[in-house]
Design a protein around this motif. Structure first.
Motif, PDB file in Angstrom:
ATOM      1  N   UNK A 192      61.639  44.058   3.644  1.00  8.49           N
ATOM      2  CA  UNK A 192      60.904  43.671   5.010  1.00  8.49           C
ATOM      3  C   UNK A 192      61.203  44.693   6.469  1.00  8.49           C
ATOM      4  N   UNK A 193      62.623  44.951   6.463  1.00  7.87           N
ATOM      5  CA  UNK A 193      62.726  45.663   7.742  1.00  7.87           C
ATOM      6  C   UNK A 193      64.031  46.483   7.419  1.00  7.87           C
ATOM      7  N   UNK A 194      64.423  47.685   8.387  1.00 12.55           N
ATOM      8  CA  UNK A 194      65.513  48.106   8.160  1.00 12.55           C
ATOM      9  C   UNK A 194      66.919  47.246   8.530  1.00 12.55           C
ATOM     10  N   UNK A 195      66.573  46.331   9.532  1.00 13.65           N
ATOM     11  CA  UNK A 195      67.566  45.647  10.100  1.00 13.65           C
ATOM     12  C   UNK A 195      68.071  44.630   8.817  1.00 13.65           C
ATOM     13  N   UNK A 196      67.041  44.155   8.138  1.00 14.68           N
ATOM     14  CA  UNK A 196      67.412  43.003   7.182  1.00 14.68           C
ATOM     15  C   UNK A 196      68.146  43.729   5.932  1.00 14.68           C
ATOM     16  N   UNK A 197      67.635  45.205   5.851  1.00 15.98           N
ATOM     17  CA  UNK A 197      68.285  46.015   4.563  1.00 15.98           C
ATOM     18  C   UNK A 197      69.827  45.978   5.191  1.00 15.98           C
ATOM     19  N   UNK A 198      70.173  46.547   6.126  1.00 10.31           N
ATOM     20  CA  UNK A 198      71.564  46.752   6.396  1.00 10.31           C
ATOM     21  C   UNK A 198      72.124  45.462   6.517  1.00 10.31           C
ATOM     22  N   UNK A 199      71.698  44.402   6.995  1.00 13.31           N
ATOM     23  CA  UNK A 199      72.275  42.931   6.744  1.00 13.31           C
ATOM     24  C   UNK A 199      72.763  42.483   5.403  1.00 13.31           C
ATOM     25  N   UNK A 200      71.615  42.746   4.563  1.00 14.70           N
ATOM     26  CA  UNK A 200      71.794  42.278   3.079  1.00 14.70           C
ATOM     27  C   UNK A 200      72.660  43.202   2.469  1.00 14.70           C
TER      28      UNK A 200
END
Length: 450
Positions: A192-200
């Motif tokens: 859904x977003x780059x931030x969520x990708x990094x967090x995941x």
């Protein structure tokens, strides 16, 4: 989650790929007689009913109402954890798990190295397993690399090397060493977003007693800085590449040209693997010569050979613009045609375009769904030798014409394959066919327990 948690519950399996089938097989073995529903595509229904006659097969995508009717749903990795129907069912009380989570739940205390990263995770995982086996260690190689963990649910190994995608990192538990090879934006449609990708992706850090990260990526290093078990590779104090050598601190260990997997990035992957071995208490120096006997993974800068006076390189697994740049940098030829483009996930190609403004190959073939968008950006930046092609077959034909029998054609799309193919392996095999080679099976050597 443990298998015992599923006993007597309303259970569904969502997805009928290899992960879904592994979950069904393990469920039948662990909980004989347990009822289960399966959600899959219409074209999979007949084979599912034949293989799993006791399962209730639904040849539709489940909505929130359907998912809410189960206590537990075992979902395949490719199904986003952020789909509205999943979140709706979760809010109603349905618990979601996966084959990866069930494996980790049932293997507490297993000696394990889990590897993730935007690029390099498959090769690094395979290298760790190969090097450990060269030392006589019975090693399992499984996970996202092509063998679901549940297919080895009853296997025994002295060391487990597990590749995890960003879809799976939140499901790991009790990992001895978590390795993060690199971190760029990818799979934004799933997360859904780059931030969520990094967090995941970085949820692996919390699941690991010790971590090993790439010291040359400041943002990654900053995110891992507070981990009490932080270690790094690709820095001068440890395993790194310098002046054509793989080094341990100031000591030259192995010439880069003796590493069978080509390219600087693969030499760095080798450093990650050697550092991981060392952290697991194994003799990395003794294992280093085995880098020359490693069989490079298919579709990852795979040299296919020569046809029609041209050399052909299959890097079909490339799904980010930075991966395309890395592929181009690894090819040492005066004449190169680069094929890019595929399924459009909305990734930013600015860095690629800027690099092409400085130094572009003889031809950049833009094909597939996002080919026009890439070509537009390149042409707007004044990059020469940009060609447009409707699909991969057309791009190969244009590449031949552009090079006129001299140079190297590189398929490194920087995008997924789903606009034309079911996966990167099918795309790579089709590229091999178009180049004049026999389709090469996407078989990774060394999977399983050896």
């Amino acid at each position: 989650m443990l298998w015992a948690d599923l006993a007597g519950k309303r259970v569904a399996v969502w997805g009928f790929g290899r992960e879904g089938r592994a979950a069904l097989d393990a469920l039948a073995l662990r909980l004989p007689g347990q009822g289960v529903d399966v959600y899959l595509g219409a074209d999979e229904a007949e084979s599912a009913r034949a293989a799993y006659p006791h399962a209730v097969v639904h040849a539709v995508a489940p909505d929130a109402v359907a998912l809410s009717s189960y206590d537990i749903v075992i979902k395949s990795p490719g199904i986003s954890a952020y789909k509205p129907e999943l979140l709706g069912a979760q809010a109603a009380g349905t618990r979601f798990t996966s084959g990866t989570a069930l494996w980790f739940g049932g293997h507490a205390g297993t000696r394990s190295v889990a590897v993730t990263g935007t690029k390099g995770k498959s090769t690094t995982s395979a290298l760790i397993a190969h090097l450990a086996r060269s030392l006589g260690v019975r090693t399992a190689l499984a996970g996202n690399i092509g063998l679901p963990l549940l297919e080895l649910d009853d296997g025994e190994a002295d060391l487990w090397v597990i590749e995890l995608s960003s879809f799976q990192t939140s499901e790991a538990l009790g990992v001895d060493l978590g390795v993060v090879t690199s971190l760029y934006e990818e799979h934004l449609d799933w997360h859904g977003s780059r931030e969520r990708y990094v967090d995941d992706k970085l949820k692996l850090l919390a699941a690991s007693a010790r971590v090993l990260v790439n010291a040359m990526q400041p943002a990654l290093l900053a995110r891992a800085a507070d981990h009490p078990g932080l270690n790094t590779f690709d820095d001068a104090a440890g395993w790194h590449v310098a002046d054509g050598w793989i080094r341990r601190g100031p000591v030259d260990v192995l010439a880069v040209d003796r590493v069978s997997a080509p390219g600087l990035h693969n030499a760095i992957n080798a450093c990650a693997a050697l550092a991981a071995l060392e952290l697991m208490g194994l003799d990395a120096l003794a294992a280093a010569p085995a880098l020359s006997t490693f069989v490079p993974l298919p579709h990852r800068l795979q040299p296919l050979g020569e046809r029609g006076g041209l050399r052909w390189i299959n890097d079909s697994i490339s799904t980010t613009p930075l991966a395309s740049l890395a592929a181009l940098e690894s090819v040492h030829d005066a004449h190169v045609a680069l094929i890019v483009g595929g399924h459009d996930r909305g990734l930013d190609w600015t860095v690629f375009v800027e690099a092409m403004r400085v130094q572009a190959p003889d031809a950049i073939l833009c094909q597939g769904r996002n080919g026009p968008r890439i070509a537009d950006a390149l042409e707007a930046a004044g990059v020469a030798n940009v060609f447009r092609a409707t699909d991969l077959a057309a791009a190969v034909g244009v590449a031949r014409n552009a090079l006129q029998g001299q140079g190297t054609v590189v398929l490194s799309p920087g995008a997924p394959s789903f606009d034309q193919f079911k996966d990167y392996a099918e795309r790579g095999k089709r590229f091999a066919e178009l180049a004049g080679f026999e389709p090469r099976a996407a078989t990774i050597q060394g999977l399983g327990i050896l």
